[in-house]
Design a protein around this motif. Structure first.
Motif, short mmCIF file in Angstrom:
data_model
loop_
_atom_site.label_atom_id
_atom_site.label_comp_id
_atom_site.label_asym_id
_atom_site.label_seq_id
_atom_site.Cartn_x
_atom_site.Cartn_y
_atom_site.Cartn_z
N ARG A 55 63.49 -99.81 -53.30
CA ARG A 55 63.06 -98.52 -52.75
C ARG A 55 63.01 -98.66 -51.23
NH1 ARG A 55 58.48 -95.05 -55.10
NH2 ARG A 55 59.49 -93.92 -53.40
N ASP A 56 63.36 -97.60 -50.53
CA ASP A 56 63.42 -97.71 -49.08
C ASP A 56 62.06 -98.08 -48.46
OD1 ASP A 56 62.18 -95.27 -49.42
OD2 ASP A 56 63.40 -94.23 -47.93
N ASP A 57 60.97 -97.65 -49.10
CA ASP A 57 59.63 -97.97 -48.59
C ASP A 57 59.38 -99.48 -48.51
OD1 ASP A 57 57.96 -95.14 -49.74
OD2 ASP A 57 59.90 -95.75 -50.51
MG MG Z 1 60.90 -93.85 -50.25
#
Ligand code: MG
Ligand code: ATP
Length: 298
Positions: A55-57
């Protein structure tokens, strides 16, 4: 010190807006992978460069912890997490190494359609919903505004309708989502693109060489993106007027040989329109050809 590693590990988004363009860019850099079945980890085949799909987070944290050496992530996400670290007194652990040509968006304030925007002072005492609390908090503080930052992880744009906030700060590209929720964009907090992020501290083992090579290839792709090679035939006396019609910065080279009309090529820093090409033809050029530059090493 961390143990030496001889393979570079890059984190990219598994699913979402940045997933495909990130992979395409790395492929253009000459990387390829043997896909593992669960596809969370892709083993590098052409070079010792592996992919982690997340996930980009999670990408900034993976770089901070040294689990990954590089990541492709929105600058908005990277800066949010960098500011959040600073706000609790932690030191910087990652940085943007290169801006990338995709993932363009803006972090904007969106207010109910019926409000009239009279400037940032009207934000005093309001409740603002956002997924970017650290960026918003810093932005408000810089302007001396006291407002309530309501952190939401998703569906920020319905918060005003639900009554959990008065207005929002959210990512906008076309503005359609805002409009669909009876909101209008009024103020830009940040312009963002995808970036290649890396650690603050330089690598010292063999990964350093891999990273340098990757950055050089990336720069080669970036530099040649707009470049065009124009080829044509022309008599020598037509060259001054043809030269004046080429884009500024074009380098005109006469290819060796005695043939008349001579064969010429010009490396142009930007593209040429059909109209420009037709003007060059009227100035005496024939057999014109415009070629895109795919790779270059400066
Ligand atoms: Mg995200
Ligand atoms: P993940 O499941 O990986 O957490 P996500 O929902 O957080 O996914 P996406 O919606 O795929 O993320 O967006 C990823 C990035 O794409 C954003 O952080 C931002 O940098 C960029 N982006 C570009 N345009 C937009 C847009 N209109 N809305 C949201 N993000 C955008």
């Amino acid at each position: 010190a961390a143990p030496a590693r001889d393979r570079l590990r890059i984190a990219i988004q598994k699913k979402g807006r940045l997933a495909d363009p990130a992979r395409a860019l790395l492929t253009a850099c000459g990387l390829s992978w043997r896909e593992s079945r669960d596809k969370l980890f892709c083993f590098g085949e052409s070079l010792p460069v592996d992919l982690l799909l997340v996930r980009d987070d999670d990408i900034p944290g993976l770089i901070a912890d040294g689990v990954c050496d590089l990541g492709i992530v929105g600058f908005n996400e990277l800066d949010e997490q960098a500011k959040a670290r600073r706000q609790i007194g932690m030191s910087d652990a990652y940085q943007s190494l290169r801006a990338l040509p995709f993932g363009d968006c803006r972090l904007m304030l969106g207010i109910p359609e019926e409000w009239e925007w009279s400037g940032v002072d009207m934000l005093q005492g309001k409740r603002i919903a956002t997924s970017y609390p650290a960026i918003l908090t810093a932005w408000l503080a810089e302007r001396g505004i006291k407002a309530d930052v309501v952190e939401l992880s998703g569906s920020v744009e319905i918060a005003p309708k639900l009554g959990t906030a008065d207005l929002i700060a959210d990512l906008v590209s076309s503005g359609a989502t805002l409009r669909a929720n009876q909101l209008k964009p009024v103020e830009i907090l940040m312009e963002s693109t995808a970036v290649l992020a890396g650690p603050v501290d330089e690598l010292t083992d063999s990964r350093a060489g891999l990273m340098a090579m990757l950055l050089r290839r990336l720069d080669g792709i970036n530099a040649s993106r707009e470049q065009k090679l124009v080829m044509f035939s022309a008599a020598d006396e037509a060259l001054p007027s043809i030269g004046s019609l080429l884009p500024a910065g074009a380098e005109l080279i006469r290819l060796p040989g005695t043939a008349q009309p001579a064969r010429l090529q010009a490396m142009c820093p930007s593209g040429l329109s059909w109209q420009q090409l037709e003007e060059i033809e009227r100035a005496g050029a024939s057999q014109l050809m415009v070629l895109a530059v795919e790779k270059s090493l400066a």
